[in-house]
Design an enzyme around this catalytic site. Sequence first.
Site, mmCIF file in Angstrom:
data_model
loop_
_atom_site.group_PDB
_atom_site.id
_atom_site.type_symbol
_atom_site.label_atom_id
_atom_site.label_comp_id
_atom_site.label_asym_id
_atom_site.label_seq_id
_atom_site.Cartn_x
_atom_site.Cartn_y
_atom_site.Cartn_z
ATOM 1 N N LEU A 30 17.807 52.465 57.707
ATOM 2 C CA LEU A 30 18.477 51.211 57.339
ATOM 3 C C LEU A 30 17.717 50.519 56.207
ATOM 4 C CD1 LEU A 30 20.766 49.218 57.830
ATOM 5 C CD2 LEU A 30 19.360 48.084 59.564
ATOM 6 N N ARG A 45 11.737 44.825 56.071
ATOM 7 C CA ARG A 45 10.283 45.018 56.165
ATOM 8 C C ARG A 45 9.883 45.504 57.549
ATOM 9 N NH1 ARG A 45 6.112 42.835 52.776
ATOM 10 N NH2 ARG A 45 4.697 43.073 54.530
ATOM 11 N N TRP A 89 -2.223 41.804 65.605
ATOM 12 C CA TRP A 89 -1.375 42.661 64.773
ATOM 13 C C TRP A 89 -1.441 44.131 65.180
ATOM 14 C CZ3 TRP A 89 -2.556 39.902 59.418
ATOM 15 C CH2 TRP A 89 -1.950 38.634 59.455
ATOM 16 N N GLU A 112 -0.707 32.143 65.673
ATOM 17 C CA GLU A 112 0.452 32.843 66.221
ATOM 18 C C GLU A 112 0.157 33.505 67.561
ATOM 19 O OE1 GLU A 112 0.986 35.347 62.659
ATOM 20 O OE2 GLU A 112 0.867 37.055 64.004
ATOM 21 N N HIS A 168 -10.636 31.953 57.159
ATOM 22 C CA HIS A 168 -9.421 31.646 56.410
ATOM 23 C C HIS A 168 -8.211 31.763 57.325
ATOM 24 C CE1 HIS A 168 -6.152 31.820 53.588
ATOM 25 N NE2 HIS A 168 -5.821 33.002 54.060
ATOM 26 N N GLU A 188 -3.968 27.033 54.221
ATOM 27 C CA GLU A 188 -2.807 26.869 53.342
ATOM 28 C C GLU A 188 -2.371 25.408 53.370
ATOM 29 O OE1 GLU A 188 0.560 29.579 53.808
ATOM 30 O OE2 GLU A 188 1.838 27.807 53.789
ATOM 31 N N HIS A 226 2.278 32.338 47.257
ATOM 32 C CA HIS A 226 3.523 32.988 47.683
ATOM 33 C C HIS A 226 4.585 32.927 46.589
ATOM 34 C CE1 HIS A 226 1.364 31.699 51.304
ATOM 35 N NE2 HIS A 226 1.733 32.873 51.744
HETATM 36 N N1 GLN Z 1 -8.877 38.289 52.696
HETATM 37 C C1 GLN Z 1 -7.479 38.551 52.804
HETATM 38 C C2 GLN Z 1 -6.868 38.573 51.421
HETATM 39 O O1 GLN Z 1 -7.352 37.882 50.570
HETATM 40 C C3 GLN Z 1 -6.782 37.506 53.636
HETATM 41 C C4 GLN Z 1 -5.331 37.812 53.813
HETATM 42 C C5 GLN Z 1 -4.593 36.888 54.756
HETATM 43 O O2 GLN Z 1 -5.001 35.805 55.026
HETATM 44 N N2 GLN Z 1 -3.478 37.285 55.275
HETATM 45 O O3 GLN Z 1 -5.887 39.258 51.181
HETATM 46 ZN ZN ZN Z 2 -4.027 33.998 54.055
#
Ligand code: GLN
Ligand code: ZN
Length: 763
Positions: free
Chosen positions: A18, A520, A566, A610, A646, A670, A699
């Site tokens: 698909l 995806r 994940w 999440e 992060h 973010e 993004h």
């Molecule tokens: N260190 C990863 C990057 O810069 C972090 C990616 C993420 O936060 N999803 O791609």
């Molecule tokens: Zn990120």
Amino acid sequence: MTIVTNLGFPRMGAKRELKQALEAFWQGDVPASALEETARELRHRHWELQRKAGAHVVPCNDFSFYDHVLDTAYLVDAIPDRYRHLADAEPIAGYFALARGTQGAGIDLHALEMTKWFDTNYHYIVPELHADQTFRLRTNKPVDEFLEAKSLGFDARPVLLGPVSFLLLSKTVDGSDRLLLLDRLLPVYVEILARLKEAGAEWVQIDEPCLVLDQDGDDYAAYRKAYAAFASADRPRILLATYFGGLDDNLALVNELPVDGLHVDLVRAPSQIDAVLDALPADRVISIGVVDGRNIWRTDLDQALAVTRKVLERVGKDRLWVAPSCSLLHVPVDASLEKTLSSDIHSWLSFARQKIEELRTVVDVSKGLVTACAALDVARAAVSARRASAKVHRPEVSARLAALAQKDTHRQSAYKVRRDGQQTRFALPFYPTTTIGSFPQTKEVREARSRLKSGSWSVTEYDDFIARETEQCVRFQEEIGLDVLVHGEFERNDMVEYFGEQLDGFVFTKHGWVQSYGSRCVKPPIIYGDVQRPAPMTVRWSAYAQSLTERPMKGMLTGPVTVLQWSFVRDDQPRSTTCRQLALALRDEVLDLEAAGIGIIQIDEPALREGLPLRRKDWANYLAWAVESFRITAAGVADDTQIHTHMCYSEFNDIIEAVAAMDADVISIETSRSRMELLDAFVRFQYPNEIGPGVYDIHSPRVPDIAEMVTLLEKASEVLRPEQLWVNPDCGLKTRGWDETRQALKALVESARILRERVAVAA
Ligand code: GLN
Ligand code: ZN
């Protein structure tokens, strides 16, 4: 009669057929008719597969070109006005415009927002509603797909997303109450139900997964109203499906609803069975989810049989159905396609097809149709082999876990003390600049990796290539004047896979794809055994990059919670135990990086949020072990080694205390798209350590200008002290091109310089 039914099947096809058809259509390579033909073929193939595997009744209308929530919105005509023109003129183009946006002559439509489907890694399109919203039946998809199945000779049960969950999963753009729209929505559902009845559907499955969430009085009123309206309608019998958790306090409500059957998830919430049975109205069918629809392990059939027999005894064979815990959308199609796994690990797996076979065995054995059965023997042998396997259980790992002490989760000194040491060591200016780790993964980088894989490049050729890319990346960062550099992550395919491939306890499949969103798919690693790190994983490239420059080089790791989140994880021990094992393995890596002279180390935890459980009451427990796991990973280093983390989201309000408890010296998050939310969180809570609120939205291909970033930093300065603030993008740059990256990062460095000047003047 006790039968095997299924709640939903993966749509993509075992070979992602698909996906290919969708992408060919989007590119304009094939007409819509070709896409529709592939879809028909897949539906037919999947019904056939399920029937052969042992399902008595198969689901229909579980298929979707993109997402079933979007399908529901489309079905009831919940289409924002800006898409309407296109949707009327060209329905399929309108549908995909909602999903992915579209640009063309005189048209520029963004995609609707997308968000996670409960606690899965599947993402749905969030329907956009407003107070004056009206609904009507726009398509006939559920009926068409039912008739399609019927004409092919299948006993099919249409699946609908229930009206209350549909509204609760939507958002209103004007802040009005979604549930107020129920009165207008119900007639459309009543009409679909009538059409399904007329088409010959005996049963319909109405999914109300929101019934496993915390629901309030307004939600209750909505369920009552909706199902009362259906009760008097001309319709098939209704199976109300709940999954992803237990009904708990919502059970009494569910028993009140006038439906004909109830599906409960006995994998996530096995203990609810007694309460469910005790209260089950006398004429109601019960569908028990006894095979895990969320994971890939072979079922312990004796356990499933025990539950099934118990229910059978209580309700009798005419009122019992046996099913997976939830739709099989979240598992790959067929484990028998995996040819490269070791035979023992292979025998422990069960994908969608095998899960239905398991259900059939359970039903046949419990009905006494077969007493001794080969399938049962094979299953028992595999399950006990897995339990006893030395590949799974490594005594040294459990010993190390048992020996974890309080000091292993605490840095030597408090942040204030560490800060002084780090200041002396790195002498960074105010508003230090850095990036999140990855730099553009260009076509050349991806080609290099596939050359290595196919053998057309030797390891040396590949390594030389990575070394050159890394050096160029370091030189670029020096040139534009970033303060803390990164090596660029060119050697990494994926932030979890790269680590999983180097850790004991992981395997990777060839065809284990699951849908993430639209076309995806992801192929999650499988954590089957105790996790250990046989050798350093990242030291080589980080040390190499550091050798090229005088500036501090930041080492990059994926954190334990994100790796856990994940992957397909073990079901034979708590998630928290697997997470701590991951944490210990990553702690070794952190210490090796430190020993190699890397003074700044970032441990990414983009998936921390999440992982939050669906029910509020379970949050504290999760956050406690998630935060502890991060701390195990980070806490072994000296005071003057700087730990970063992060996270790529901005909804911090409800977990800010936990984030602070991770005690990273620096966190990047973010915020460039939603600065207001950042402000909210930090007004209420004084974040103690350093923080880099992203000022460049990676993004989007848009290059932000200096003024824009300065404004964002000014905003942040209203709630954070200047000595706390770092300047960085929102996330890694791997999906961006070099041109935009160069321009944006130059502007970013400049915006930091402007702010520093202001601070200097003020002083
Ligand atoms: N260190 C990863 C990057 O810069 C972090 C990616 C993420 O936060 N999803 O791609
Ligand atoms: Zn990120």
